[in-house]
Design a protein around this motif. Structure first.
Motif, short mmCIF file in Angstrom:
data_model
loop_
_atom_site.label_atom_id
_atom_site.label_comp_id
_atom_site.label_asym_id
_atom_site.label_seq_id
_atom_site.Cartn_x
_atom_site.Cartn_y
_atom_site.Cartn_z
N THR A 161 -2.78 3.07 -1.73
CA THR A 161 -3.40 2.83 -0.43
C THR A 161 -3.26 4.10 0.38
O THR A 161 -2.15 4.63 0.53
N ILE A 189 -1.42 0.07 -7.10
CA ILE A 189 -2.44 0.35 -6.08
C ILE A 189 -2.01 1.54 -5.24
O ILE A 189 -0.88 1.60 -4.76
N GLU A 234 -1.51 0.96 5.19
CA GLU A 234 -2.73 0.17 5.11
C GLU A 234 -3.36 -0.04 6.48
O GLU A 234 -4.57 -0.07 6.64
N LYS A 279 -8.28 1.82 -0.89
CA LYS A 279 -7.31 1.42 -1.91
C LYS A 279 -7.88 1.84 -3.26
O LYS A 279 -9.05 1.60 -3.54
#
Length: 276
Positions: free
Chosen positions: A168, A166, A67, A158
């Motif tokens: 990412t 999710i 991230e 995302k």
């Protein structure tokens, strides 16, 4: 997934044909009956590539990546985030499930550096989220991000389908000198990029972990209007950032404005709701 449109044997993948057909407004079953390759299936010379007769093109799921330190929730709902100077960039593509069927209602949350390589950590400059259309497509209008020490040029995103995990990841630009020195760069996340006058156009298709069976329509996202037992949350409602609901006896606060759909129940979508 790799941004290349051909398999290791040089054939166009089934997913590439589907993508081209969707872009042309063609029904998916027709696309698999030997029609010419369209849209991004052209070679540099403009000649259509041969179609592959196999339905299984061996696509892997899109590679996840870190991230990074600059993500923040509650980005605005928008597909255009041209918030400052820079070379205009349009990124378009589709989100596919495990058997190359497009997935509608997928959340894509983008963030990136400005032309000087800086992130806005106080506001939402160059931050925004959107949802895929009924054909699984998305389109982002932004600028080419700037460089900062230690990294090559990239976009963050995302991706989450209703009720699914999710993804990412980061998207990269081809022919960047720093691609060779960035320790987390991965060529499987390269976009296809071309010049368009004074702007640039990029394409990338995501393959996410959504179980599917072959069908003539995109994977549906069901909607409903009734509240679940014991909660105030309901599908089919527009929630603003900061809105509060209950679900299953737990309170939640909305992080990003959105219209709820079945599968986006608060426990399933931490990008949209937090306990509180």
């Amino acid at each position: 997934m790799d941004s290349e449109s051909t398999t290791s044997t040089g054939h166009v993948s089934r997913k590439t044909v589907l993508r081209a057909a969707l872009a042309a407004g063609m029904a998916a079953p027709v696309a698999l009956m030997g029609v010419p390759a369209l849209a991004r299936t052209l070679t540099d010379s403009g000649t259509p590539l041969d179609l592959t007769p196999e339905c299984d093109d061996g696509d892997d799921l899109t590679l996840p990546q870190m991230e990074g330190p600059y993500f923040k929730p509650n980005s605005p709902l928008r597909s255009a985030m041209v918030d400052g100077p820079g070379t205009r960039l349009t990124v378009s593509g589709y989100v596919f499930g495990r058997v190359c069927r497009p997935v509608s209602g997928v959340l894509l949350d983008f963030w990136q550096a400005d032309v000087n390589g800086a992130y806005d950590n106080t506001g939402y400059t160059f931050r925004g989220h959107q949802f895929t259309g009924t054909d699984g497509s998305f389109k982002l209008s932004t600028i080419v991000p700037g460089l900062y020490p230690g990294r090559t040029r990239h976009l963050h995103v995302k991706v989450q389908a209703p009720g699914r995990p999710i993804l990412t990841t980061q998207l990269y630009f081809p022919n960047e000198p720093r691609n060779n020195t960035d320790t987390i760069f991965d060529p499987r996340l390269l976009m296809t990029v071309r010049d368009a006058g004074g702007a640039r156009e990029a394409a990338f298709d995501f393959v996410i972990d959504v179980p599917q069976s072959p069908s003539p329509t995109p994977t549906p996202t069901a909607t409903a209007t009734t509240a679940p037992p014991g909660g105030t949350w309901a599908a089919g409602r527009a929630y603003a950032a900061g809105a509060r609901v209950t679900y299953g006896g737990v309170g939640y606060v909305c992080l990003q404005a959105h219209t709820s759909i079945t599968g986006w129940e608060p426990p399933n979508v931490p990008a949209l709701w937090r306990v509180g």
